[in-house]
Write an enzyme that holds these catalytic residues in place. Sequence first.
Site, PDB file in Angstrom:
ATOM      1  N   HIS A 116       0.788  -1.240   0.000  1.00 16.42           N
ATOM      2  CA  HIS A 116       0.000   0.000   0.000  1.00 16.42           C
ATOM      3  C   HIS A 116       0.820   1.290   0.000  1.00 16.42           C
ATOM      4  CE1 HIS A 116      -4.075  -1.428   0.007  1.00 16.42           C
ATOM      5  NE2 HIS A 116      -3.796  -2.329   0.928  1.00 16.42           N
TER       6      HIS A 116
ATOM      7  N   ASP B  96      -1.787  -5.262  -4.133  1.00 17.39           N
ATOM      8  CA  ASP B  96      -2.042  -4.042  -3.356  1.00 17.39           C
ATOM      9  C   ASP B  96      -0.757  -3.240  -3.146  1.00 17.39           C
ATOM     10  OD1 ASP B  96      -4.727  -4.529  -3.322  1.00 17.39           O
ATOM     11  OD2 ASP B  96      -4.950  -4.424  -1.156  1.00 17.39           O
TER      12      ASP B  96
ATOM     13  N   ASN C  19      -6.802  -6.299  -5.151  1.00 18.07           N
ATOM     14  CA  ASN C  19      -8.060  -5.622  -5.456  1.00 18.07           C
ATOM     15  C   ASN C  19      -7.877  -4.117  -5.664  1.00 18.07           C
ATOM     16  OD1 ASN C  19      -7.674  -5.593  -2.478  1.00 18.07           O
ATOM     17  ND2 ASN C  19      -9.584  -4.433  -2.480  1.00 18.07           N
ATOM     18  N   HIS C  20      -6.800  -3.539  -5.119  1.00 17.54           N
ATOM     19  CA  HIS C  20      -6.577  -2.097  -5.299  1.00 17.54           C
ATOM     20  C   HIS C  20      -5.944  -1.757  -6.642  1.00 17.54           C
ATOM     21  CE1 HIS C  20      -7.738  -0.008  -1.547  1.00 17.54           C
ATOM     22  NE2 HIS C  20      -7.731  -1.246  -1.096  1.00 17.54           N
TER      23      HIS C  20
ATOM     24  N   HIS D 251      -4.185 -12.785  -3.870  1.00 16.42           N
ATOM     25  CA  HIS D 251      -4.452 -11.653  -2.990  1.00 16.42           C
ATOM     26  C   HIS D 251      -5.597 -11.939  -2.027  1.00 16.42           C
ATOM     27  CE1 HIS D 251      -4.488  -7.567  -1.556  1.00 16.42           C
ATOM     28  NE2 HIS D 251      -5.793  -7.536  -1.746  1.00 16.42           N
TER      29      HIS D 251
ATOM     30  N   HIS E 235      -4.745  -9.237   1.701  1.00 20.06           N
ATOM     31  CA  HIS E 235      -6.034  -8.571   1.577  1.00 20.06           C
ATOM     32  C   HIS E 235      -6.611  -7.979   2.866  1.00 20.06           C
ATOM     33  CE1 HIS E 235      -9.701  -7.525  -0.427  1.00 20.06           C
ATOM     34  NE2 HIS E 235     -10.433  -8.556  -0.066  1.00 20.06           N
TER      35      HIS E 235
END
Length: 410
Positions: free
Chosen positions: A88, A115, A147-148, A199, A305
Amino acid sequence: MADSLPSGPPSDPKPATATNSPEEATTTASSTTTTSSTPEAELPAVLPVSVFDTLVLTASKILHKEPNCVRIDDCNDNSRVVVVGDVHGQLHDVIFLLQDAGFPCDDRFFVFNGDYVDRGAWGLETFLLLLAWKVFLPQRVYLLRGNHESKYCTSVYGFEKEVLAKYGDKGKHVYRKCLGCFEGLPLASIIAGHVYTAHGGLFRSVSITPSKRSKGKKNRRIILNSETKPLCLGSLEELSKARRSVLDPPWEGQNLIPGDVLWSDPTMKSGLSPNTERGIGLLWGPDCTEDFLKKFELKLIIRSHEGPDAREKRPGLGGMDIGYTIDHVVPSGKLITLFSAPDYPQFQATEERFKNKGAYIVLNPPCFDVPEFHTFEAITPRPAAKPYYDYEDVIDSDEELDLASMVTAT
């Protein structure tokens, strides 16, 4: 990039100093250093758009040629495989992780579970750093999709605004190129035939049957109908055939497997059910973990995740204080959640921070199916930076997705 990160040749992973069990080793590393922030305006000077274009184009060509589930089979007795969870945009922690684990090389593989962007202030730098490693060592560095890595999430959690701020009038171009690269990221990996990583995790079977042919001799096509039946686990063959090149994986229709792989979560309740909390993906229980491991002769599932904010709301599952949890222990093996962003999220609305550690896993020969956990703390002091999203009002843990916005974004 940091001004005073540790220099010198990369070192091998530190030996384990404490153990969770005879089979699982854990070591904790310190990551205190002095850092400073690079002003936004300097990034195009360091990485001009022409260089960015070349890097992303080269990486995209490599990624789009990889299958949905990459198989890492060329491990030998001298190999190590490092598995990394969500990062992130916490660039300085990623650099520390690479130094602590040892940089990718001929006998050290890396598998990243996605991510790379959003929430943190250096998502673009983080993603481009890892793309550069992918181009440099394409058979040793594997970048999976999270998912990001989608249009919807990056428009809500900061990455889009970050790119526009850093590249100004070229920002839209840079952002579009990143989205195109996201579409090429594989969904999962199988390491040495024993370890499945993704993920989010597991996925459903999508049964498709031919219905009828459209009229006309030219350009005839088969119209497909999805069967309505109880949820059941999908196969690796189905995973291999899924269409991953979508900016926002659908939560309905025929192409459900990418959304499941990226958004699903484990639970302690048996069975397979819709993930109503997130509005996309599945919840799967220990019985499903056992079925998946046994059917495909696997020993371990490593997924990511869920950070400390998400786990705070998941009764029955462990917290993310030390960067990983062992969620299911079944006869055929284990399910692990791995999170590699320490002191997450970087920008937190509450006064009291989670102060979680990050972790990565090292898989060693001969079978590469026994996890060796390495935990580490966040770089301190963290360089000053501004958020690129409204972290005080944004939904926590990607819950209650605005599905209508996902349709618009796509």
